[in-house]
Design a protein around this motif. Structure first.
Motif, PDB file in Angstrom:
ATOM      1  N   ASN A 226     -24.907  36.206  37.421  1.00  0.00           N
ATOM      2  CA  ASN A 226     -24.004  36.724  36.398  1.00  0.00           C
ATOM      3  C   ASN A 226     -22.643  36.079  36.633  1.00  0.00           C
ATOM      4  N   ILE A 227     -22.277  35.111  35.794  1.00  0.00           N
ATOM      5  CA  ILE A 227     -21.023  34.373  35.954  1.00  0.00           C
ATOM      6  C   ILE A 227     -19.985  34.918  34.983  1.00  0.00           C
ATOM      7  N   ASN A 228     -18.872  35.377  35.543  1.00  0.00           N
ATOM      8  CA  ASN A 228     -17.773  35.915  34.736  1.00  0.00           C
ATOM      9  C   ASN A 228     -16.508  35.140  35.084  1.00  0.00           C
ATOM     10  N   LEU A 229     -16.116  34.223  34.206  1.00  0.00           N
ATOM     11  CA  LEU A 229     -14.952  33.377  34.467  1.00  0.00           C
ATOM     12  C   LEU A 229     -13.717  33.990  33.825  1.00  0.00           C
ATOM     13  N   PHE A 230     -13.008  34.786  34.598  1.00  0.00           N
ATOM     14  CA  PHE A 230     -11.738  35.329  34.149  1.00  0.00           C
ATOM     15  C   PHE A 230     -10.639  34.354  34.536  1.00  0.00           C
TER      16      PHE A 230
ATOM     17  N   PHE B  20     -23.373  34.704  31.127  1.00  0.00           N
ATOM     18  CA  PHE B  20     -22.261  33.766  31.295  1.00  0.00           C
ATOM     19  C   PHE B  20     -21.135  34.196  30.369  1.00  0.00           C
ATOM     20  N   ARG B  21     -19.964  34.470  30.978  1.00  0.00           N
ATOM     21  CA  ARG B  21     -18.815  34.916  30.187  1.00  0.00           C
ATOM     22  C   ARG B  21     -17.575  34.121  30.577  1.00  0.00           C
ATOM     23  N   VAL B  22     -16.854  33.633  29.561  1.00  0.00           N
ATOM     24  CA  VAL B  22     -15.597  32.917  29.773  1.00  0.00           C
ATOM     25  C   VAL B  22     -14.535  33.569  28.895  1.00  0.00           C
ATOM     26  N   THR B  23     -13.449  34.050  29.504  1.00  0.00           N
ATOM     27  CA  THR B  23     -12.430  34.766  28.740  1.00  0.00           C
ATOM     28  C   THR B  23     -11.369  33.846  28.146  1.00  0.00           C
ATOM     29  N   ASN B  24     -11.181  32.662  28.708  1.00  0.00           N
ATOM     30  CA  ASN B  24     -10.177  31.720  28.192  1.00  0.00           C
ATOM     31  C   ASN B  24     -10.830  30.349  28.009  1.00  0.00           C
ATOM     32  N   TYR B  25     -11.762  30.283  27.075  1.00  0.00           N
ATOM     33  CA  TYR B  25     -12.572  29.073  26.938  1.00  0.00           C
ATOM     34  C   TYR B  25     -11.747  27.870  26.486  1.00  0.00           C
TER      35      TYR B  25
ATOM     36  N   ILE C 159     -21.041  35.032  26.374  1.00  0.00           N
ATOM     37  CA  ILE C 159     -19.805  35.575  25.804  1.00  0.00           C
ATOM     38  C   ILE C 159     -18.707  34.532  25.996  1.00  0.00           C
ATOM     39  N   LEU C 160     -18.219  33.988  24.895  1.00  0.00           N
ATOM     40  CA  LEU C 160     -17.161  32.978  24.930  1.00  0.00           C
ATOM     41  C   LEU C 160     -15.983  33.484  24.110  1.00  0.00           C
TER      42      LEU C 160
ATOM     43  N   ILE D 153     -18.932  35.299  20.326  1.00  0.00           N
ATOM     44  CA  ILE D 153     -17.995  34.176  20.286  1.00  0.00           C
ATOM     45  C   ILE D 153     -16.769  34.568  19.470  1.00  0.00           C
ATOM     46  N   SER D 154     -15.587  34.284  20.025  1.00  0.00           N
ATOM     47  CA  SER D 154     -14.347  34.421  19.262  1.00  0.00           C
ATOM     48  C   SER D 154     -13.584  33.109  19.353  1.00  0.00           C
ATOM     49  N   THR D 155     -12.912  32.732  18.271  1.00  0.00           N
ATOM     50  CA  THR D 155     -12.157  31.482  18.259  1.00  0.00           C
ATOM     51  C   THR D 155     -10.664  31.770  18.227  1.00  0.00           C
ATOM     52  N   ILE D 156      -9.899  30.799  18.711  1.00  0.00           N
ATOM     53  CA  ILE D 156      -8.453  30.970  18.800  1.00  0.00           C
ATOM     54  C   ILE D 156      -7.738  30.400  17.582  1.00  0.00           C
TER      55      ILE D 156
END
Length: 598
Positions: A79-83, A108-113, A133-134, A160-163
């Protein structure tokens, strides 16, 4: 989602069988304490299940050969959570764990992709991936990401959320609908308000059961999507503009669809809403509506529910009405108190608010209140006989001090607190009154919108909120207190030692003096979002990025509100190597924000 543990590899166990087995069995010291490193591997893995894998990596990867083997030779799911972390830390973590173990990753989660390049992550090689989760993806990255997902046989949950704005949203829908194992999908794709929406053309049915479209969509787009979602059970979306919605055959009543939540914006009409519900949603049991005065029509809702929504068990409505005709509102309130609503145990409340910019009336369902947000003020309301504890509320906004003083309600699960511009934190009774309606120790996000905040008063408030990790405020006034005197204050020193704040959002123009105080008062800061005068930017960046500045040792990410000219100037500074750190920048031209990561 339940994850089944995989068997450990034989080679991993054979290695340890060739060593002294005693060192893997629990043993006790003379003080009758069991040493952690003497626990059996199986028990250590069970303990690891309760920890974030990155923290496990920091603690054990370089401890000794045995623990490194426990991490890299296992076949258990990862379980990779990249904060938020520094560039150097991420690069090392990526080389040690992520790249060598891509086939093991199931979450796999990235909070600041947006901070990462196109080829940083190869999703197509994460063959065991089930949940992705991106957050804050750049729109130019979307096409490559979506194309890689096609090859993943087990992907069942996608968020997915975009900036910034996505141009070809039709392409995104088409590719996502081709994911054969997908059951849950949440999309928040920034998009510009369209003058004309081209019709969607889809060729494949999707197995999606839970769909949350958190960006704006029209009824015409949504109706096309629904034709290819025969298994859909849960729908949540925002309808943001009128598109002259015309129902086109074939109309598919979705028999599995039992939950519908719609946020209605712009010029959406009741006619369009009714047309949509009657033709697609007649089996629903739960209906949640958020809108304006267009949907405050008790008699029309009564006819619609009685004739077409006969399975409806829960009706949850919220209408925000600005510049309202109080006489008309009172009449509608009477209509919502008729026998039809009482028999179904559907009750409502109406409350008046006075904000900084306009007066507003809020009409919403009660008994129970199901929303996650609530606004509390002194405004008049009809007497609520049914509920005093608002258990669903996680974000409480308080409009004025009298709203706290007079409140009969409690918010036991609130974790985010907003104090609006009329709330004075200088009021000596504010802490006692807040403690009466919520648990201050549970608050994790605090937002203060009043002007000219005395920093000592803010410190006093924070002393009762030890678990706040994000602080948002708009001003800071040192009237009567010099910077040096403030820093020598006993309360300042206490808060600087005990607070856990890692993120600050300062809405006003920030000076170098402000930043110096922030870093001393909040020594764990990792993220600052603010704006700076152009002539001070170089000085501010040199101070914040200086690696010898121990007060900024945890700082990893900056966000400046700035226009294109200021963004270009900062990027030029970074490229000229006038700053003491290797940085990466990303400019959001839609929200006018520049991100700097190092």
């Amino acid at each position: 989602m339940v994850n089944t543990k995989r068997l450990r590899s034989e080679s991993f166990y054979n290695f340890h069988e060739n060593n002294d087995r005693k060192r893997f069995l629990p043993s006790t010291t003379n003080d009758n304490f069991t040493q952690f490193e003497n626990l059996a591997n199986e028990l250590i893995y069970d303990i690891f299940d309760y920890l974030d894998f990155y923290h496990i990596y920091l603690s054990f990867f370089n401890l000794n050969f045995r623990f490194r083997s426990l991490l890299i030779d296992s076949t258990l799911p990862l379980n990779i959570n990249l904060f938020l972390m520094s560039k150097t830390t991420f690069n090392q973590y990526n080389e040690d764990i992520i790249k060598p173990n891509q086939q093991r990753i199931d979450i796999f989660r990235v909070t600041n992709y947006y901070m990462f390049d196109k080829n940083t992550f190869l999703f197509s090689q994460m063959i065991s991936l089930q949940t992705l989760i991106l957050e804050t993806v750049r729109s130019v990255q979307m096409k490559d990401i979506i194309q890689q997902l096609i090859s993943l046989p087990n992907l069942s949950s996608l968020t997915i959320s975009t900036i910034n704005a996505v141009e070809n949203i039709d392409f995104i829908y088409k590719r996502i609908f081709r994911l054969t194992s997908l059951r849950y999908c949440k999309l928040s794709l920034s998009r510009k308000f369209p003058k004309h929406v081209s019709p969607l053309t889809l060729n494949e049915y999707s197995p999606i059961e839970h769909l949350n479209i958190d960006h704006g969509i029209g009824f015409d787009e949504l109706s096309t999507l629904l034709l290819y979602l025969p298994q859909l059970r849960h729908l949540s979306t925002c309808i943001w503009h009128k598109t002259d919605f015309i129902l086109k055959p074939p109309c598919a009543v979705l028999n599995n669809l039992t939950y519908v939540s719609l946020k209605l914006y712009g010029c959406v009409t009741f006619n369009d809403l009714e047309l949509f519900l009657v033709n697609y949603c007649t089996s629903i049991q739960f209906l949640c509506i958020s809108g304006d005065k267009e949907f405050l029509n008790a008699n029309r809702w009564k006819r619609l529910i009685s004739s077409s929504l006969t399975n409806l068990q829960t009706f949850d409505i919220k209408c925000e009405i600005r510049f309202a005709d109080n006489t008309a509102i009172k009449q509608e309130m009477k209509n919502f108190n008729s026998l039809f609503w009482i028999e179904r145990q559907w009750f409502f409340e109406c409350r008046a608010y006075s904000t900084k910019f306009y007066d507003e009336i809020l009409f919403y369902s009660m008994n129970p209140f199901r929303r996650k947000e609530y606004r509390l003020s002194q405004g008049k309301s009809n007497k609520n006989r049914f509920q005093t504890n608002f258990n669903s509320v996680h974000h409480l906004t308080i409009e004025d001090n009298n709203g706290i003083n007079e409140s009969r309600y409690c918010f036991p699960h609130a974790t985010m607190l907003t104090l609006a511009y009329k709330v004075s934190i200088n009021d000596i009774t504010i802490v006692n009154n807040l403690q009466r309606i919520l648990s201050l120790k549970q608050i994790q996000i605090l937002e203060i919108l009043s002007d000219h905040i005395c920093p000592l008063k803010m410190c006093q408030l924070l002393s009762y909120m030890p678990n706040v990790h994000t602080l948002k405020f708009r001003s800071m006034s040192f009237d009567g207190y010099g910077k040096k005197r403030f820093e020598e204050n006993q309360l300042f020193r206490l808060i600087s030692k005990i607070n856990l704040i890692k993120s600050i959002h300062f809405y006003g123009k920030c000076t170098l003096q402000n930043l110096e105080i922030f870093l001393k008062l909040f020594p764990n800061l990792q993220y600052i979002e603010t704006s700076v005068e152009l002539q001070q930017i170089q000085l501010v960046l040199q101070y914040l990025l200086n690696q010898t500045n121990t007060n900024a040792r945890h700082l990893k990410l900056l966000c400046f509100s700035c226009d294109g000219k200021e963004s270009h100037y900062i990027s030029k500074l970074i490229k000229s190597r006038l700053l003491p750190c290797d940085c990466k920048t990303m400019y959001d031209d839609q929200r006018l924000r520049l991100y700097i990561w190092w």
